[in-house]
Scaffold this motif. Structure first.
Motif, PDB file in Angstrom:
ATOM      1  N   UNK A   1     -10.502  13.411  -2.912  1.00  0.00           N
ATOM      2  CA  UNK A   1      -9.823  12.430  -2.056  1.00  0.00           C
ATOM      3  C   UNK A   1      -8.931  13.161  -1.058  1.00  0.00           C
ATOM      4  N   UNK A   2      -9.003  12.769   0.196  1.00  0.00           N
ATOM      5  CA  UNK A   2      -8.160  13.369   1.233  1.00  0.00           C
ATOM      6  C   UNK A   2      -6.777  12.733   1.159  1.00  0.00           C
ATOM      7  N   UNK A   3      -5.930  13.344   0.356  1.00  0.00           N
ATOM      8  CA  UNK A   3      -4.622  12.765   0.035  1.00  0.00           C
ATOM      9  C   UNK A   3      -3.774  12.575   1.291  1.00  0.00           C
TER      10      UNK A   3
ATOM     11  N   UNK B   1       0.830  -1.210   0.000  1.00  0.00           N
ATOM     12  CA  UNK B   1       0.000   0.000   0.000  1.00  0.00           C
ATOM     13  C   UNK B   1       0.861   1.256   0.000  1.00  0.00           C
ATOM     14  N   UNK B   2       1.958   1.229   0.765  1.00  0.00           N
ATOM     15  CA  UNK B   2       2.854   2.386   0.813  1.00  0.00           C
ATOM     16  C   UNK B   2       3.453   2.659  -0.561  1.00  0.00           C
TER      17      UNK B   2
ATOM     18  N   UNK C   1      -2.480   8.957   2.661  1.00  0.00           N
ATOM     19  CA  UNK C   1      -1.037   8.731   2.777  1.00  0.00           C
ATOM     20  C   UNK C   1      -0.652   8.366   4.201  1.00  0.00           C
ATOM     21  N   UNK C   2      -1.224   9.079   5.171  1.00  0.00           N
ATOM     22  CA  UNK C   2      -0.906   8.779   6.573  1.00  0.00           C
ATOM     23  C   UNK C   2      -1.345   7.371   6.942  1.00  0.00           C
ATOM     24  N   UNK C   3      -2.544   7.002   6.509  1.00  0.00           N
ATOM     25  CA  UNK C   3      -3.079   5.708   6.904  1.00  0.00           C
ATOM     26  C   UNK C   3      -2.314   4.529   6.301  1.00  0.00           C
TER      27      UNK C   3
ATOM     28  N   UNK D   1      -9.174  -3.897  -4.182  1.00  0.00           N
ATOM     29  CA  UNK D   1      -9.892  -4.167  -5.425  1.00  0.00           C
ATOM     30  C   UNK D   1     -11.324  -3.630  -5.430  1.00  0.00           C
ATOM     31  N   UNK D   2     -11.994  -3.663  -4.285  1.00  0.00           N
ATOM     32  CA  UNK D   2     -13.422  -3.377  -4.278  1.00  0.00           C
ATOM     33  C   UNK D   2     -13.848  -2.173  -3.438  1.00  0.00           C
ATOM     34  N   UNK D   3     -13.014  -1.721  -2.536  1.00  0.00           N
ATOM     35  CA  UNK D   3     -13.419  -0.631  -1.657  1.00  0.00           C
ATOM     36  C   UNK D   3     -12.951   0.720  -2.189  1.00  0.00           C
ATOM     37  N   UNK D   4     -13.722   1.759  -1.875  1.00  0.00           N
ATOM     38  CA  UNK D   4     -13.351   3.110  -2.298  1.00  0.00           C
ATOM     39  C   UNK D   4     -12.018   3.534  -1.685  1.00  0.00           C
ATOM     40  N   UNK D   5     -11.782   3.095  -0.451  1.00  0.00           N
ATOM     41  CA  UNK D   5     -10.505   3.423   0.198  1.00  0.00           C
ATOM     42  C   UNK D   5      -9.332   2.818  -0.555  1.00  0.00           C
ATOM     43  N   UNK D   6      -9.528   1.618  -1.114  1.00  0.00           N
ATOM     44  CA  UNK D   6      -8.477   0.988  -1.903  1.00  0.00           C
ATOM     45  C   UNK D   6      -8.230   1.727  -3.199  1.00  0.00           C
ATOM     46  N   UNK D   7      -9.297   2.147  -3.862  1.00  0.00           N
ATOM     47  CA  UNK D   7      -9.146   2.910  -5.101  1.00  0.00           C
ATOM     48  C   UNK D   7      -8.478   4.260  -4.838  1.00  0.00           C
TER      49      UNK D   7
END
Length: 339
Positions: free
Chosen positions: A226-228, A79-80, A232-234, A203-209
């Motif tokens: 999108x709260x960039x 993810x990073x 990024x922090x998460x 693949x399926x969640x908005x957070x992933x996109x």
């Protein structure tokens, strides 16, 4: 009589049992991961031929055990890297977490389950500091995580003055040693569950996109709402949490906590993610690719050990493999831009 053109329905040679249909099915399954997967297959065949005892079932199970820690760490690093960042502190945060676990459960006298929660929390806190350093103070990810690598490694040694801690309860040790079905341990099952969750989110969640959007173009992602900074922090927080979980797995496997744990492990983590097809430029990466990359690194280390190759030479080989994977990605991107 109504005439139906040939293109009006599925072609006979595109059926699931035809060669073309089978090829399309495989393409969908290994979409974007075909190259690394073929590389894994080739590596396994080579090691089975040349490395003594490589293909024995007990050794293959051993490989799965060995890659469990690397796999959990690589999941967070994926993810990073998709966001265009890098985490050089993963090995040190991993060591700090495992020492928090040992110190609280042994010297601190806390119940082990509380120490396990604190272990994961310590990793998450370190990840939060990394994320805030990148988003709030605007430090480059390389510098922010390099600083954390030094801090976390120092704290890991300060916890017990460099002393390792041994002797966990039997039930804790059995998490990695007891096998179900002949090869599945609790720790390996945890790895599988984590990867399924990670794959589903990306693949399926908005957070992933959102993770992909930030890595592709942060400014466009911001304009899209999108709260960039939050995304990024998460991703750094998640990488830290994965380091804490991996620390529990290692302590269970070795029945000990060592401040030297994870030294140089960041190289293997980055290698696994990049070999799996993720781009260090951001915006590209797959959980399935990371799985393949983790297995490639694990098979490579195991096979080279069986062949008697020096650990120092193994580091050289891993470095060359990373360089080759990055070069391939750069070449592919140039080709896409020129097309």
């Amino acid at each position: 009589m109504t005439h139906h053109p040939a293109s009006a329905g599925p072609r006979a040679d595109d059926g699931p049992r035809s060669p073309r249909g089978a090829a399309k099915g495989l393409a969908r399954i290994f979409d974007g991961v075909g190259g690394p997967f073929l590389g894994l297959v080739a590596l396994v065949v080579i090691m089975a031929i040349f490395a003594p005892n490589f293909a024995r079932p007990v050794n293959l199970i051993n490989i799965l055990d060995q890659v469990t820690v690397l796999g959990i760490l690589a999941l967070g690093a994926t993810a990073v890297i998709i966001t265009g960042g890098i985490d050089l502190s993963v090995g040190a945060v991993f060591a700090l977490s495992v020492m928090v676990l040992g110190w609280l459960s042994h010297d601190g006298g806390l119940p082990l389950w509380i120490a396990m929660i604190a272990c994961v929390a310590a990793g998450g806190l370190a990840g939060l500091v990394n994320g805030l350093a990148v988003t709030i103070t605007r430090l480059p990810p390389f510098i922010a995580t390099l600083a954390m690598m030094s801090v976390a490694r120092g704290l890991a040694n300060m916890t017990t003055d460099g002393r390792q801690i041994t002797g966990y309860p039997e039930w804790f040790y059995s998490l990695a040693s007891t096998r179900y079905g002949g090869f599945l341990s609790i720790t390996l099952m945890a790895l599988i569950v984590l990867y399924v969750i990670g794959w589903a989110i990306l693949r399926y969640r908005a957070s992933g996109r959102s993770v992909y959007a930030v890595g592709g173009n942060p400014e466009v992602a911001r304009l899209a709402g999108i709260k960039v900074k939050a995304v990024t922090t998460w991703v750094y927080v998640v990488a830290g949490l994965m380091a804490g979980l991996a620390a529990i797995v290692l302590a269970s496997r070795l029945d000990s906590s060592q401040p030297s744990a994870g030294e140089g492990l960041e190289l293997d983590v980055i290698a696994a993610v990049v070999i799996g097809g993720a781009s260090l430029s951001g915006g590209v990466g797959r959980i399935t690719g990371t799985i393949v990359g983790v297995l490639i690194v694990g098979v490579m280390h195991n096979g080279l050990n069986l062949l008697g190759v020096s650990p120092f030479l193994q580091q050289v080989i891993i470095g060359v493999v990373i360089a080759a994977a990055v070069f391939t990605d750069v070449f592919r991107r140039r080709k896409e831009r020129s097309a």
